[in-house]
Structure formats: structure tokens, C-alpha cells
Design an enzyme around this catalytic site. Structure first.
Site, mmCIF file in Angstrom:
data_model
loop_
_atom_site.group_PDB
_atom_site.id
_atom_site.type_symbol
_atom_site.label_atom_id
_atom_site.label_comp_id
_atom_site.label_asym_id
_atom_site.label_seq_id
_atom_site.Cartn_x
_atom_site.Cartn_y
_atom_site.Cartn_z
ATOM 1 N N TYR A 153 0.830 -1.209 0.000
ATOM 2 C CA TYR A 153 0.000 0.000 0.000
ATOM 3 C C TYR A 153 0.867 1.263 0.000
ATOM 4 O O TYR A 153 0.614 2.211 -0.745
ATOM 5 C CB TYR A 153 -0.899 -0.038 1.232
ATOM 6 N N LYS A 157 0.890 4.067 -2.927
ATOM 7 C CA LYS A 157 0.523 5.454 -2.636
ATOM 8 C C LYS A 157 1.670 6.417 -2.936
ATOM 9 O O LYS A 157 1.442 7.566 -3.341
ATOM 10 C CB LYS A 157 0.075 5.580 -1.176
#
Length: 252
Positions: A153, A157
Site C-alpha cells: 500500500y 501510494k
């Protein structure tokens, strides 16, 4: 062109940050396509917008599927008009420590966040270029700075921030801006899932996180929606390639 002539697409728009953003853009006067994996999940948000007198469309599509994205954007153009505002909000988590993380955990997160944002932006940018006006907002996270248990993640991001800056460079001469919002701790289904994963009581978890935030509260989806509203406005035309940390303070 005024807002009531503009069409926006919000991915992951069925709940949380996406739903709040879709509702805000509709209240700003835009027609909004609420895109989510299942069309039925997006329907309640669309019903709310329509009940308030706005124009909206529920669209089901997997943003990581190129054919599905092409079909979804074509449907938005046919039913609402050419989309010239895009909010790439769709996201998933598959949290785990690196040594426990599977290839599927990695690929799934990269697929939705990075491939999805790429496919959606590639499909929509031609409408923006044709209109000589466009707004792209990508949702990053304070996790881009690193977060235990989120190697996939955090990487996705962080990647969205580089993607955003490149879009700003490539598309700026066509009247298109691209910006990135990096939310801090927001009360949402995703953060509830995190609390559950680490075995913490939700209320205790929120209180502990809020205590570390300078403004002394947790964020809510509307905090992000307000920031999106500014970035896609006419007045934000000289703001591009920026990463705005909406986190209640200067640090993640």
C-alpha cells in the site's frame, strides 16, 4: 464553462472518501459518475444526488481491467457527457508484514491503485485535452511515507505521487491540472478494518490516533471532499503537481 456543464468521475465512489467526494462535487453543480466495482453499491450515492436535484450515474467497473475502463468511460460520455474531472480514489488494502505478504497481496494492491489510476486517466485525458480544461485528483496517503505492515500500500501510494507530478508536466499545456491528496487518519471502513486487523477496540483506536494529531481530532471523509472541491475548481487552475497532506498537522 461552469460547474453545471462539467462531468466528473469518482472511482471507489460507493462509500467513504469516494462517496463524500461524489456528493460534494454534485453539490458543487457537477454531473457525477459514481464508479465502483459493483454498480449496485454505487446506487445509493447516486440516489442521494438525484434526490437533491443533481445528475448522477452509477457505473460498475474494475479499474484494473482495461476493457472495463474503456467501456465505463464511454458509458459516462454517452449518458452524462464527456468527463473532464477525474478523482482516482479506488483503493484496497492487503496488509501484512513483508515476510508474510503474498504475491497476490502485492499485485492486487498495485492493480487497483496504480494500474487503475493509469487506465482511468489514460481513458479520460483525451476528453480533457479536447476541452482544453481538465482536473485530475489522485488519492495518496500518509502511508506513502512508510507504514509498518503496508509495504504494498505504501509503495502504491508513493507511486501515485510520482504519477501525479508527471501528469502535471505532460498535460499542463492543455489546460489540465493534476494534484494529489494524501489523507492522514480518516474515520472510514478501511481504518476500521485496520483496527480490527491489529486487534484494537475501534473507539480506543480512534482516541489514540486523534491524540497524536495536532488539531486533536480524527479526520472525516468530508475533510477530503472539501479539498477535492478546491482542487477541481476554476480557481485552482495554477495549482498543479502538488501533494497536499490532509492530515490535521504537518506530519503524518
Amino acid at each position: 464553462m461552469t460547474n453545471d456543464q462539467r462531468v466528473a468521475i469518482v472511482t471507489g465512489g460507493a462509500r467513504g472518501l469516494g462517496a463524500a467526494t461524489a456528493l460534494r462535487l454534485a453539490r458543487d453543480g457537477m454531473a457525477v459518475a459514481v464508479l465502483d466495482l459493483e454498480e449496485s453499491a454505487a446506487k445509493p450515492v447516486v440516489d442521494t444526488i438525484v434526490a437533491e436535484g443533481g445528475r448522477a450515474l452509477a457505473v460498475g467497473a474494475d479499474v484494473a481491467d482495461a476493457d472495463a475502463v474503456t467501456a465505463a468511460v464511454a458509458r459516462v460520455e454517452a449518458e452524462l457527457g464527456a468527463p473532464i474531472v477525474l478523482v482516482n480514489n479506488a483503493g484496497i488494502t492487503r496488509d501484512n508484514l513483508l515476510f508474510k505478504m503474498t504475491e497476490l497481496d502485492w499485485d492486487s494492491v498495485m492493480g487497483v491503485h496504480l494500474r487503475g489510476a493509469f487506465l482511468m486517466t489514460r481513458a479520460v485525458q483525451r476528453h480533457m485535452v479536447a476541452a482544453s480544461w481538465g482536473r485530475i485528483v489522485n488519492l495518496s496517503s500518509t502511508s506513502a511515507l512508510g507504514n509498518r505492515g503496508q509495504a504494498n500500500y505504501a509503495t502504491a501510494k508513493a507511486g501515485l505521487q510520482g504519477f501525479t507530478k508527471t501528469l502535471a508536466i505532460e498535460l499542463g499545456k492543455f489546460g489540465v491540472t493534476a494534484n494529489c491528496i494524501a489523507p492522514g487518519f480518516i474515520v472510514s471502513d478501511m481504518t476500521r478494518a485496520t483496527a480490527q486487523r491489529i486487534g484494537e477496540d475501534w473507539e480506543t483506536y480512534v482516541s489514540a490516533r486523534a491524540a497524536q494529531i495536532p488539531v486533536a481530532r480524527a479526520g472525516v471523509p468530508e475533510d477530503i471532499a472539501h479539498t477535492v472541491s478546491f482542487l477541481v475548481s476554476e480557481g485552482a487552475g495554477f495549482v498543479s503537481g502538488q501533494v497536499i497532506y490532509v492530515a490535521g498537522g504537518p506530519k503524518a
